[in-house]
Design a protein around this motif. Structure first.
Motif, PDB file in Angstrom:
ATOM      1  N   LEU A 120       0.842  -1.086  -0.030  1.00 40.50           N
ATOM      2  CA  LEU A 120      -0.054   0.000   0.144  1.00 40.50           C
ATOM      3  C   LEU A 120       0.724   1.109   0.083  1.00 40.50           C
ATOM      4  O   LEU A 120       0.483   2.301  -0.584  1.00 40.50           O
ATOM      5  CB  LEU A 120      -1.034   0.078   1.281  1.00 40.50           C
ATOM      6  CG  LEU A 120      -2.149  -0.987   1.091  1.00 40.50           C
ATOM      7  CD1 LEU A 120      -2.784  -1.307   2.422  1.00 40.50           C
ATOM      8  CD2 LEU A 120      -2.914  -0.664   0.274  1.00 40.50           C
ATOM      9  N   GLU A 121       1.970   1.244   0.739  1.00 40.62           N
ATOM     10  CA  GLU A 121       2.797   2.419   0.830  1.00 40.62           C
ATOM     11  C   GLU A 121       3.271   2.555  -0.643  1.00 40.62           C
ATOM     12  O   GLU A 121       3.559   3.864  -1.076  1.00 40.62           O
ATOM     13  CB  GLU A 121       3.786   2.079   1.742  1.00 40.62           C
ATOM     14  CG  GLU A 121       3.554   2.220   3.242  1.00 40.62           C
ATOM     15  CD  GLU A 121       4.849   2.095   4.170  1.00 40.62           C
ATOM     16  OE1 GLU A 121       5.567   1.171   3.791  1.00 40.62           O
ATOM     17  OE2 GLU A 121       4.467   2.557   5.309  1.00 40.62           O
ATOM     18  N   GLU A 124       0.695   4.184  -2.672  1.00 41.03           N
ATOM     19  CA  GLU A 124       0.497   5.372  -2.393  1.00 41.03           C
ATOM     20  C   GLU A 124       1.637   6.526  -2.991  1.00 41.03           C
ATOM     21  O   GLU A 124       1.227   7.491  -3.462  1.00 41.03           O
ATOM     22  CB  GLU A 124       0.284   5.688  -1.052  1.00 41.03           C
ATOM     23  CG  GLU A 124      -0.196   7.023  -0.481  1.00 41.03           C
ATOM     24  CD  GLU A 124      -0.142   6.831   1.372  1.00 41.03           C
ATOM     25  OE1 GLU A 124      -1.185   7.418   1.751  1.00 41.03           O
ATOM     26  OE2 GLU A 124       0.472   6.610   1.892  1.00 41.03           O
ATOM     27  N   HIS A 128       0.580   9.544  -5.688  1.00 37.43           N
ATOM     28  CA  HIS A 128       0.939  10.792  -5.168  1.00 37.43           C
ATOM     29  C   HIS A 128       1.953  11.558  -6.216  1.00 37.43           C
ATOM     30  O   HIS A 128       2.412  12.742  -5.838  1.00 37.43           O
ATOM     31  CB  HIS A 128       1.332  11.066  -3.726  1.00 37.43           C
ATOM     32  CG  HIS A 128       0.284  10.812  -2.901  1.00 37.43           C
ATOM     33  ND1 HIS A 128       0.241  10.939  -1.477  1.00 37.43           N
ATOM     34  CD2 HIS A 128      -1.427  10.638  -3.039  1.00 37.43           C
ATOM     35  CE1 HIS A 128      -0.939  10.408  -1.126  1.00 37.43           C
ATOM     36  NE2 HIS A 128      -1.837  10.667  -1.924  1.00 37.43           N
ATOM     37  N   ARG A 151      -7.261  12.108  -5.806  1.00 36.92           N
ATOM     38  CA  ARG A 151      -7.299  11.773  -4.397  1.00 36.92           C
ATOM     39  C   ARG A 151      -8.682  10.967  -3.984  1.00 36.92           C
ATOM     40  O   ARG A 151      -8.622  10.146  -2.906  1.00 36.92           O
ATOM     41  CB  ARG A 151      -7.056  12.899  -3.529  1.00 36.92           C
ATOM     42  CG  ARG A 151      -5.584  13.643  -3.783  1.00 36.92           C
ATOM     43  CD  ARG A 151      -5.717  14.723  -2.595  1.00 36.92           C
ATOM     44  NE  ARG A 151      -4.117  15.230  -2.900  1.00 36.92           N
ATOM     45  CZ  ARG A 151      -4.005  16.560  -3.368  1.00 36.92           C
ATOM     46  NH1 ARG A 151      -5.165  17.261  -3.773  1.00 36.92           N
ATOM     47  NH2 ARG A 151      -2.947  17.076  -3.667  1.00 36.92           N
ATOM     48  N   ILE A 157      -6.279   4.058  -0.717  1.00 40.75           N
ATOM     49  CA  ILE A 157      -5.059   3.351  -0.391  1.00 40.75           C
ATOM     50  C   ILE A 157      -4.541   3.990   1.110  1.00 40.75           C
ATOM     51  O   ILE A 157      -3.924   3.223   1.805  1.00 40.75           O
ATOM     52  CB  ILE A 157      -4.237   4.040  -1.346  1.00 40.75           C
ATOM     53  CG1 ILE A 157      -4.509   3.251  -2.708  1.00 40.75           C
ATOM     54  CG2 ILE A 157      -2.553   3.725  -1.152  1.00 40.75           C
ATOM     55  CD1 ILE A 157      -3.571   3.965  -3.768  1.00 40.75           C
ATOM     56  N   ALA A 158      -4.950   5.128   1.451  1.00 42.89           N
ATOM     57  CA  ALA A 158      -4.680   6.019   2.620  1.00 42.89           C
ATOM     58  C   ALA A 158      -5.094   5.166   3.760  1.00 42.89           C
ATOM     59  O   ALA A 158      -4.975   5.121   4.816  1.00 42.89           O
ATOM     60  CB  ALA A 158      -5.000   7.237   2.716  1.00 42.89           C
ATOM     61  N   ARG A 161      -3.795   1.757   4.437  1.00 42.03           N
ATOM     62  CA  ARG A 161      -2.576   1.744   4.888  1.00 42.03           C
ATOM     63  C   ARG A 161      -2.543   2.314   6.381  1.00 42.03           C
ATOM     64  O   ARG A 161      -1.698   1.604   7.402  1.00 42.03           O
ATOM     65  CB  ARG A 161      -1.759   2.955   4.151  1.00 42.03           C
ATOM     66  CG  ARG A 161      -0.383   2.985   4.752  1.00 42.03           C
ATOM     67  CD  ARG A 161       0.254   4.136   3.990  1.00 42.03           C
ATOM     68  NE  ARG A 161      -0.208   5.446   3.963  1.00 42.03           N
ATOM     69  CZ  ARG A 161      -0.061   6.253   4.951  1.00 42.03           C
ATOM     70  NH1 ARG A 161       0.553   6.004   5.868  1.00 42.03           N
ATOM     71  NH2 ARG A 161      -0.747   7.436   4.817  1.00 42.03           N
ATOM     72  N   ASP A 174      -5.766  11.683   5.292  1.00 43.38           N
ATOM     73  CA  ASP A 174      -6.331  10.534   5.090  1.00 43.38           C
ATOM     74  C   ASP A 174      -7.825  10.567   4.735  1.00 43.38           C
ATOM     75  O   ASP A 174      -8.510   9.777   4.271  1.00 43.38           O
ATOM     76  CB  ASP A 174      -6.122   9.644   6.172  1.00 43.38           C
ATOM     77  CG  ASP A 174      -4.778   9.451   6.478  1.00 43.38           C
ATOM     78  OD1 ASP A 174      -3.755   9.205   5.804  1.00 43.38           O
ATOM     79  OD2 ASP A 174      -4.264   9.559   7.880  1.00 43.38           O
TER      80      ASP A 174
END
Length: 266
Positions: A120-121, A124, A128, A151, A157-158, A161, A174
């Motif tokens: 996920l990181e 993300e 971005h 977004r 995703i956020a 995570r 988030d």
């Protein structure tokens, strides 16, 4: 409980309850250390259901020492994710929510949670990236709007995570504009009104109510909540706040404060 004047730090947004004599004086934020005029807003019992800003609701709760636990933050992220992004079929997203819910129940990260977090990181970070073409001549407002749309689209995703992070607290970045109303509704679901002095009567936790609560929690069968209210009433509960919460036409989720009270979770 008395009404409370809440100071929201203009720099970091953290909340702090103020005494009446502190209004219009300078106050130092206990989180970031910034000093500013203590212009607070007065909130009371009725405002708990009226406030539409998620962050204001969180600050009111924390100012009244009703601080969400890591488990509640984790389940809040899962509740928003399952509701706002129920269309998302990304396997890492779905695995992350399942892992986070197990983490909330077992108190420790389950197998697979670190792998979900790593994936996920990476996703993300890619989401971005500034995708502005090198020869972009369009308006800045148009590009900003496009970024906001992205977004909203990739907000899952956020949330996922955070759900599988050691620190699952949700921050401003988030929560998108699209899922902010859901975040506010689910926060009230997990955190009872801090302005009301509430004590759970253990006599309400009889076999019928506990079994029903376990069924609702395990199967996410939240339409059964009004039946739970009837069972609680049969057990002697006449607390209107508890019964109304179960019977109200509102969102419910794992972490519901009534279910947690019956199941002994916190």
């Amino acid at each position: 409980m008395r009404d409370v004047t809440v100071f929201l730090c203009p720099k970091c947004g953290s909340g702090r309850a103020l005494s009446a004599h502190m209004i219009d004086t300078r106050v130092r934020c206990l989180v970031c250390g910034a000093s500013s005029v203590a212009r607070g807003n007065l909130y009371g019992d009725r405002d708990w259901e009226r406030v539409s800003n998620f962050y204001t609701l969180v600050k009111i709760a924390t100012s009244l020492r009703c601080i969400p636990t890591a488990r509640q933050w984790r389940l809040l992220a899962c509740a928003i994710g399952r509701s706002a992004f129920d269309w998302c079929r990304n396997p890492w997203f779905r695995d992350a929510l399942q892992a986070a819910e197990r983490w909330a129940d077992e108190g420790q990260p389950p197998r697979g949670a670190p792998q979900c977090l790593g994936q996920l990181e990476r996703m993300e970070g890619a989401a971005h990236l500034d995708l502005r073409p090198p020869n972009w001549y369009g308006s800045e407002a148009e590009f900003t709007f496009q970024q906001q749309q992205e977004r909203e689209q990739f907000g899952w995703i956020a949330l996922a995570r955070r759900a599988v992070s050691d620190d699952p607290r949700l921050y401003q970045s988030d929560i998108t504009d699209g899922n902010r109303p859901l975040a506010t509704a689910f926060f009230r679901e997990l955190v009872p009104n801090p302005f009301r002095a509430h004590t759970w009567n253990p006599n309400w936790s009889v076999s019928t109510t506990c079994e029903l609560a376990r069924h609702i929690y395990a199967d996410r069968n939240f339409p059964v909540m009004p039946i739970l209210a009837d069972a609680l009433q049969d057990a002697g509960c006449e607390d209107a706040y508890v019964l109304d919460h179960c019977r109200a036409n509102r969102v419910h989720a794992r972490g519901c404060w009534v279910l947690d009270a019956l199941l002994g979770k916190s």
